[in-house]
Design a protein around this motif. Structure first.
Motif, PDB file in Angstrom:
ATOM      1  N   ASP A 138       0.932  -1.343   0.079  1.00  0.00           N
ATOM      2  CA  ASP A 138      -0.048   0.065  -0.085  1.00  0.00           C
ATOM      3  C   ASP A 138       0.906   1.162  -0.032  1.00  0.00           C
ATOM      4  O   ASP A 138       0.612   2.187  -0.879  1.00  0.00           O
ATOM      5  CB  ASP A 138      -0.868  -0.003   1.444  1.00  0.00           C
ATOM      6  CG  ASP A 138      -2.055  -1.062   0.942  1.00  0.00           C
ATOM      7  OD1 ASP A 138      -2.149  -1.620  -0.124  1.00  0.00           O
ATOM      8  OD2 ASP A 138      -2.611  -1.317   2.141  1.00  0.00           O
ATOM      9  N   ILE A 142       1.300   4.433  -4.687  1.00  0.00           N
ATOM     10  CA  ILE A 142       1.387   5.649  -5.521  1.00  0.00           C
ATOM     11  C   ILE A 142       3.029   5.515  -6.636  1.00  0.00           C
ATOM     12  O   ILE A 142       2.701   5.921  -7.467  1.00  0.00           O
ATOM     13  CB  ILE A 142       1.374   6.639  -4.976  1.00  0.00           C
ATOM     14  CG1 ILE A 142      -0.090   6.782  -4.205  1.00  0.00           C
ATOM     15  CG2 ILE A 142       1.864   8.094  -5.505  1.00  0.00           C
ATOM     16  CD1 ILE A 142      -1.230   6.957  -5.252  1.00  0.00           C
ATOM     17  N   TRP A 176      -9.183   2.384  -8.114  1.00  0.00           N
ATOM     18  CA  TRP A 176     -10.148   3.149  -7.279  1.00  0.00           C
ATOM     19  C   TRP A 176      -9.402   4.523  -7.336  1.00  0.00           C
ATOM     20  O   TRP A 176     -10.058   5.474  -7.446  1.00  0.00           O
ATOM     21  CB  TRP A 176     -10.084   2.513  -6.241  1.00  0.00           C
ATOM     22  CG  TRP A 176     -11.022   3.085  -4.937  1.00  0.00           C
ATOM     23  CD1 TRP A 176     -12.240   3.374  -4.859  1.00  0.00           C
ATOM     24  CD2 TRP A 176     -10.373   3.810  -3.920  1.00  0.00           C
ATOM     25  NE1 TRP A 176     -12.523   4.039  -3.723  1.00  0.00           N
ATOM     26  CE2 TRP A 176     -11.451   4.349  -3.167  1.00  0.00           C
ATOM     27  CE3 TRP A 176      -9.273   3.856  -3.245  1.00  0.00           C
ATOM     28  CZ2 TRP A 176     -11.593   4.899  -1.815  1.00  0.00           C
ATOM     29  CZ3 TRP A 176      -9.110   4.511  -1.920  1.00  0.00           C
ATOM     30  CH2 TRP A 176     -10.159   5.141  -1.311  1.00  0.00           C
ATOM     31  N   LEU A 177      -8.079   4.742  -7.186  1.00  0.00           N
ATOM     32  CA  LEU A 177      -7.486   5.874  -7.002  1.00  0.00           C
ATOM     33  C   LEU A 177      -7.411   6.657  -8.306  1.00  0.00           C
ATOM     34  O   LEU A 177      -7.492   7.620  -8.290  1.00  0.00           O
ATOM     35  CB  LEU A 177      -5.930   5.593  -6.590  1.00  0.00           C
ATOM     36  CG  LEU A 177      -5.732   5.093  -5.262  1.00  0.00           C
ATOM     37  CD1 LEU A 177      -4.216   4.785  -5.195  1.00  0.00           C
ATOM     38  CD2 LEU A 177      -6.334   6.104  -4.322  1.00  0.00           C
ATOM     39  N   ASP A 181      -8.468  10.428  -8.842  1.00  0.00           N
ATOM     40  CA  ASP A 181      -7.675  11.360  -9.130  1.00  0.00           C
ATOM     41  C   ASP A 181      -8.076  12.546 -10.058  1.00  0.00           C
ATOM     42  O   ASP A 181      -8.341  12.147 -11.462  1.00  0.00           O
ATOM     43  CB  ASP A 181      -6.589  10.634  -9.705  1.00  0.00           C
ATOM     44  CG  ASP A 181      -5.228  11.488  -9.806  1.00  0.00           C
ATOM     45  OD1 ASP A 181      -5.223  12.770  -9.698  1.00  0.00           O
ATOM     46  OD2 ASP A 181      -4.222  11.225 -10.301  1.00  0.00           O
ATOM     47  N   PRO A 182      -8.239  13.847  -9.595  1.00  0.00           N
ATOM     48  CA  PRO A 182      -8.736  14.798 -10.747  1.00  0.00           C
ATOM     49  C   PRO A 182      -7.769  15.095 -11.616  1.00  0.00           C
ATOM     50  O   PRO A 182      -8.266  15.631 -12.763  1.00  0.00           O
ATOM     51  CB  PRO A 182      -8.902  16.092  -9.585  1.00  0.00           C
ATOM     52  CG  PRO A 182      -8.749  15.459  -8.255  1.00  0.00           C
ATOM     53  CD  PRO A 182      -7.899  14.226  -8.504  1.00  0.00           C
ATOM     54  N   ASP A 183      -6.611  14.768 -11.498  1.00  0.00           N
ATOM     55  CA  ASP A 183      -5.338  14.961 -12.387  1.00  0.00           C
ATOM     56  C   ASP A 183      -5.142  13.815 -13.349  1.00  0.00           C
ATOM     57  O   ASP A 183      -4.249  13.837 -14.309  1.00  0.00           O
ATOM     58  CB  ASP A 183      -4.121  15.452 -11.820  1.00  0.00           C
ATOM     59  CG  ASP A 183      -4.252  16.514 -10.834  1.00  0.00           C
ATOM     60  OD1 ASP A 183      -5.335  17.492 -11.175  1.00  0.00           O
ATOM     61  OD2 ASP A 183      -3.824  16.586  -9.799  1.00  0.00           O
TER      62      ASP A 183
ATOM     63  N   GLY B 421      -2.445  16.479  -4.629  1.00  0.00           N
ATOM     64  CA  GLY B 421      -2.923  15.382  -5.460  1.00  0.00           C
ATOM     65  C   GLY B 421      -2.182  14.008  -5.108  1.00  0.00           C
ATOM     66  O   GLY B 421      -2.754  13.148  -4.298  1.00  0.00           O
ATOM     67  N   THR B 422      -1.004  13.959  -5.486  1.00  0.00           N
ATOM     68  CA  THR B 422      -0.257  12.676  -5.443  1.00  0.00           C
ATOM     69  C   THR B 422      -0.325  12.633  -3.814  1.00  0.00           C
ATOM     70  O   THR B 422      -0.462  11.024  -3.751  1.00  0.00           O
ATOM     71  CB  THR B 422       1.101  12.713  -5.971  1.00  0.00           C
ATOM     72  OG1 THR B 422       1.023  13.323  -7.088  1.00  0.00           O
ATOM     73  CG2 THR B 422       1.821  11.552  -6.020  1.00  0.00           C
ATOM     74  N   LEU B 425      -3.506  10.844  -2.662  1.00  0.00           N
ATOM     75  CA  LEU B 425      -3.664   9.607  -3.290  1.00  0.00           C
ATOM     76  C   LEU B 425      -2.955   8.569  -2.386  1.00  0.00           C
ATOM     77  O   LEU B 425      -3.170   7.394  -2.080  1.00  0.00           O
ATOM     78  CB  LEU B 425      -3.481   9.695  -4.602  1.00  0.00           C
ATOM     79  CG  LEU B 425      -4.637  10.699  -5.531  1.00  0.00           C
ATOM     80  CD1 LEU B 425      -4.014  10.560  -6.982  1.00  0.00           C
ATOM     81  CD2 LEU B 425      -5.794   9.840  -5.143  1.00  0.00           C
ATOM     82  N   ALA B 426      -1.572   9.039  -2.206  1.00  0.00           N
ATOM     83  CA  ALA B 426      -0.642   8.301  -1.528  1.00  0.00           C
ATOM     84  C   ALA B 426      -1.322   7.678  -0.201  1.00  0.00           C
ATOM     85  O   ALA B 426      -1.264   6.645   0.462  1.00  0.00           O
ATOM     86  CB  ALA B 426       0.786   8.575  -1.106  1.00  0.00           C
ATOM     87  N   LEU B 428      -4.745   7.951   0.773  1.00  0.00           N
ATOM     88  CA  LEU B 428      -5.688   6.871   0.409  1.00  0.00           C
ATOM     89  C   LEU B 428      -5.511   5.319  -0.112  1.00  0.00           C
ATOM     90  O   LEU B 428      -5.842   4.568   0.259  1.00  0.00           O
ATOM     91  CB  LEU B 428      -6.584   7.598  -0.609  1.00  0.00           C
ATOM     92  CG  LEU B 428      -7.415   8.679  -0.255  1.00  0.00           C
ATOM     93  CD1 LEU B 428      -7.900   9.712  -1.607  1.00  0.00           C
ATOM     94  CD2 LEU B 428      -8.632   8.458   0.458  1.00  0.00           C
TER      95      LEU B 428
END
Lengths: 552, 461
Positions: A138, A142, A176-177, A181-183, B421-422, B425-426, B428
């Motif tokens: 997890d 990213i 899901w991410l 993600d708006p970007d 942003g990133t 998300l990290a 989440l």
């Protein structure tokens, strides 16, 4: 966190307006409706004004201080928001804790010190973890998701594409991410023609590429329909996109583009059409060439005679583009015309003319050609066609021919890139791309056997062949690389020896019983003094074994 | 070395040394240097607790390395910014393997240890004097203090006039002038020895949506600071300390260390560097098991390496001394009793305690804490809080921090450039939609995330 707070609205706005215009012009705003104790304090401040001794500007700042503290203590304005869509349940297990920790360490260490090999080891970790069906940990999700998105096309030391290694580890949570993600870059919907009819040039190109991927035929029709009204700049941008999903149905349209006003568009159309070996354009090129080529079979040899002066110089297919003019600067003009056309001719035509794949039986005769490099350029002509058509028989024959006569490689080196991916010094790379892993291994072993320790002429071939067999290697590849490394571990070949050792370390199949152990033992015996390449290879091998053990 | 030597009992294990490594690559490099052939003139002095040696490097002169084992503290002539550097690690590993002989310290190691002892004594004496009230200021220092007070007073009166002038003629002038007048006034405040005021002026902007309101707020708070300074003697002691700190009166190390020690197990959760006026300001956030949060601030000039004694992921059992003032989360590290650098037992227990859902506060409570802080110190910009029960959500492409009641407040992360942003998300990716404890800076306009605390450590946000 109060939603309704007069200080967020009326009172503060009036203070700001007064301050903006200046108390020299504006009276102090009323404070009667200010709430709570702040209101009381504010009214005390305003009462001071009635004495007439205080500067209204100072009073305004005092009121503003009260209001500011009141507003700040209230915290940020809040609003009602819905929860996130719950993340989907996960079907794949996370790697064991020790393995996750190692991956995090490898990534962190890489961030501090570029090029120390930890990123290569992280790629090895991804390969090991992905092949066992685990998902990304997890806390690294990213970072791994970023690797999966590019830059695309980078190859890891283990021979796999970095984006593929990363994508294998992404599971439901990554999807899901992406949705949150708006970007996140979103591929345009190919059914929505709005992008095409009203989009910016970039949006149109993106949409067109998406349509080409989902429905190549429809994409061809869409482009043909607007072609006449597109600007030259847009035609140049859109036409190469047909390269993806190219098929015979594109031929009529590409034929039209051959007569485009823009030279760059004409060149692109030509390049695309010759990728369709059955196209009329390819046949036309062959028929232009035919008068200049004659093949006669003798008892031992097949004689291939080229006479560029027999070409019909007026044929539009021999036109030289500006690109060609650059390439043939200072060379023989007749040969240049022949070379350009011959490079585009399909292999099926050469076969029909009687040129055999087994080039060892061919004797070339070039009539009236003054350009000295023409002999090796004939090899390049056939190599280009073999690569374009993905013809393994020709590719193998060309490589074998060069293996038999290593000096041919050196000549091939001068003749310009066969494919963008490979520098001119590595012509074998593109040919090897056409062959399968077994074939590459056979060629590598063959080349190593012939090298007898002195490998300068075929070094690139050996390195490229080994490099194009991704991990895990068959044991025979490790054996061959080990033998080769032993032969080339000399001060004058140090960089090369290190690269071979690096491949060996990252690709030896550590799941084969006893293999890693014996490779390590031979590495240890390889150099009497400390050799950094050997040390690094042993450390890499040891780390890969540790990575594997943490997963069992 | 005799097996019954005192040293053998005190000698560290390899694992202990490994735990000190700032990162994996330093450790790898240190291991390469942990061979006797890399070193000369090594020794360890059991009485003075110091290990030293000279390491052959790429340069002409060998690097001279020494480690004070009581700290541990490190000294090395190499240019590495890592603490400890690979030479110190290599030397310690060599010692841990039993390849360093005992001998009384001499040469550079002895000199260094003497210097350390001397400095420690001086500080201890000053702190003791301060704490016992026997710290009689000299006549000269009283004179200096009075002179500074007068300068500040004059400067602040000057500022008050300037502020009221701006409001009388209207803030609209900044639309034409830009921030230049702010910069000029800030320079005057530096001359008046009120650097805190100068920093506030410099951080203001006269552009962007709603700048008028923000400038008015700051001007109002500056005037409040001027008014408070006029009656400094009549203010309650903690508030007076706050006002002095906000204006930028210096607080000495001895003053802070004389404050009562708060001993706790502290987890280093986040670190942020910012460049302000040619200085790098490093803020480190520590979470104590008692629930208290501390911020340790250090400065470094250009070319200097920022203080690296507290790095995220470490846990220390230490005395912290909080700055005097009404809402003091700013602290200084006093005595360190124990240290754990790599998610060892100390860290794991601390994280378990810190992330216990029963102990952390919710979003509503976090704003109560912020309100209390603003009430006690109106110049507070944000309050660090260990928060739980809330998580980031996206609505209309904007991010909010939402709790179970459905209230959302604007959410920012500290390390994303513009929009969160990133990093969000990290977070989440780790916790899905289940809220997890995180360290946040609660401000008046938004919540800015600093770190997500997981059982495996902190993730910076």
């Amino acid at each position: 966190m109060s939603d309704e707070n007069t200080m967020h609205g009326g009172g503060w706005a009036e203070l700001t307006t007064t301050a903006l215009l200046g108390t020299g012009r504006q009276p102090l705003p009323p404070v009667e409706r200010w709430p709570d104790r702040f209101g009381a304090s504010a009214r005390e401040v305003v009462d001071r004004a009635d004495t007439g001794t205080e500067d209204p500007a100072a009073l305004l700042l005092d009121l503003a201080a009260l209001a500011t503290v009141y507003r700040r203590a209230g915290g940020p304005p809040s609003r009602h928001v819905g929860p996130l869509a719950p993340p989907p349940s996960r079907t794949r297990p996370a790697p064991p804790t020790a393995s996750c920790r190692r991956a995090a360490d490898l990534l962190r260490a890489h961030g501090e010190d570029e090029d120390d090999g930890t990123l290569d080891l992280f790629h090895d970790w991804m390969l090991a973890v992905g092949s066992l069906g685990y998902r990304a940990p997890d806390d690294l999700l990213i970072g791994i998701r970023r690797l999966a998105r590019g830059p695309l096309g980078r190859t890891a030391a283990n021979g796999h594409r970095v984006e593929d290694l990363a994508a294998t580890l992404l599971d439901e949570r990554a999807a899901w991410l992406d949705a949150l993600d708006p970007d996140a870059p979103t591929a345009p919907d190919p059914s929505d023609e709005e992008h095409w009819t009203h989009g910016t040039p970039t949006q149109r190109a993106t949409w067109f590429a998406a349509l080409r991927a989902s429905d190549p035929r429809r994409a061809g029709e869409v482009l043909a329909a607007t072609w006449r009204t597109e600007k030259a700049a847009h035609r140049k941008k859109l036409l190469p996109l047909l390269g993806h999903g190219l098929g015979p149905t594109d031929e009529p349209f590409l034929e039209r583009a051959l007569t485009d006003r823009s030279e760059e568009v004409r060149d692109t159309a030509h390049d695309l059409l010759i990728q369709l070996p059955g196209s009329a354009h390819a046949a036309a090129i062959a028929s232009v060439l035919e008068p200049a080529v004659s093949v006669t079979a003798g008892r031992k040899h097949i004689r291939v005679e080229i006479d560029p002066s027999a070409l019909d110089g007026a044929s539009p297919l021999l036109w030289k583009s500006s690109q060609d003019r650059w390439r043939y600067r200072g060379k023989d003009a007749l040969w240049a015309q022949f070379h350009r056309a011959a490079r585009s001719a399909p292999l099926s035509w050469w076969r029909k003319m009687g040129v055999p794949e087994d080039l060892s039986t061919v004797r070339l005769k070039l009539t009236g050609v003054r350009w000295g490099g023409a002999h090796s350029e004939m090899l390049e002509i056939w190599a280009a066609a073999a690569i374009r058509e993905g013809d393994g028989d020709w590719a193998r024959a060309l490589i074998d021919r060069c293996l038999a006569h290593p000096s041919l490689w050196d000549q091939l080196r001068d003749v310009g890139p066969l494919l963008d991916e490979y520098p001119p010094s590595r012509p074998a790379g593109a040919l090897l791309d056409v062959l399968d892993h077994d074939e590459r291994l056979r060629i590598a072993v063959d080349a190593i056997d012939r090298a007898h320790g002195d490998t300068a002429a075929t070094a690139w071939l050996i390195e490229d062949a080994l490099d194009q067999i991704p991990a895990p290697w068959p044991p025979s590849a490790s054996r061959a690389a080990l033998d080769h490394a032993t032969a080339v571990i000399r001060p004058d070949r140090d960089g090369y020896a290190r690269r071979v050792l690096r491949l060996l370390a990252h690709r030896t199949d550590i799941d084969v019983e006893g293999l890693a152990g014996s490779v390590d033992a031979e590495l240890a015996a390889m150099s009497t003094t400390t050799h950094q390449g050997v040390e690094d290879a042993r450390a890499t091998l040891a780390t890969r074994i540790a990575i594997r053990e943490e997963l069992s | 070395m005799a097996p019954d030597s005192v040293l053998d009992m005190d000698r560290w294990s390899t694992d202990q040394v490994v735990a000190l490594a700032p990162d994996a690559s330093s450790l790898t490099a240190g291991r390469k240097l942990s061979t006797a052939s890399s070193w000369s003139g090594t020794g360890v002095d059991a009485g003075r607790l110091v290990v030293w040696g000279a390491c052959r490097g790429s340069g002409k002169n060998p690097y001279r390395t020494a480690v004070d084992l009581s700290g541990p503290a490190y000294k090395c002539s190499c240019p590495s910014r890592k603490i400890p550097c690979k030479h110190a690690l290599g030397l310690l590993l060599l010692w841990a393997d039993g390849h360093v002989a005992e001998t009384p310290a001499e040469g550079f190691a002895a000199e260094w240890m003497d210097g350390r002892a001397e400095r420690a004594e001086k500080t201890a004496a000053k702190v003791a004097a301060r704490a016992s009230g026997t710290d009689e200021p000299s006549a000269a220092s009283t004179r200096r203090t009075r002179a500074r007070r007068h300068r500040v007073e004059a400067g602040l009166e000057d500022l008050d006039l300037w502020l009221t002038d701006q409001v009388r003629t209207g803030l609209a002038r900044f639309e034409a002038s830009g921030p230049a007048p702010l910069e000029e006034t800030a320079a005057r405040m530096v001359d008046a020895q009120a650097p805190g005021v100068a920093t506030r002026l410099r951080s203001m902007t006269t552009a962007g949506e709603g700048w008028q309101g923000r400038v008015l707020e700051e001007f109002a708070l500056l005037r409040l600071l001027v008014s408070a300074h006029r009656r400094l003697e009549t203010l309650p002691t903690p508030l007076a300390a706050t006002v002095r700190a906000r204006i930028g009166y210096p607080t000495t190390r001895e003053e802070v260390l004389a404050e009562p020690a708060v001993r706790d197990t502290w987890y280093v959760a986040a670190l942020r560097d910012s460049d302000e006026e040619n200085l790098t300001t490093r803020r480190v956030w520590l979470c104590g098991t008692s629930g208290r949060i501390a911020t340790v601030v250090t400065f470094s000039a250009p070319g200097q390496f920022p203080d690296a004694s507290l790095m995220p992921g470490m846990t220390i059992d230490a005395d912290l001394h909080f700055h005097p003032g009404t809402h003091p989360d700013r602290a200084m590290v006093g005595t360190v009793h124990a240290m754990d650098r790599s998610s060892g037992a100390l860290t794991t227990t601390t994280l378990t305690t810190l992330t216990d859902p029963a102990r952390v506060v919710g979003l509503a409570e976090a704003f109560d804490l912020h309100a209390d802080a603003v009430g006690a110190d109106p110049w507070t910009t944000s309050v660090p809080v260990l928060l739980s029960g809330a998580g980031p959500v996206v609505a209309d492409t904007e991010w909010f921090l939402r709790d179970a009641s459905g209230h959302g407040v604007p959410w920012r992360t500290s390390w994303d450039e513009a929009a969160p942003g990133t990093r969000t998300l990290a977070a989440l990716a780790v916790h899905g939609d289940t809220p997890m404890p995180m360290l946040v800076d609660v401000g008046a306009r938004e919540v800015r995330a600093l770190a997500l605390l997981t059982p495996n450590g902190a993730i910076k946000l």
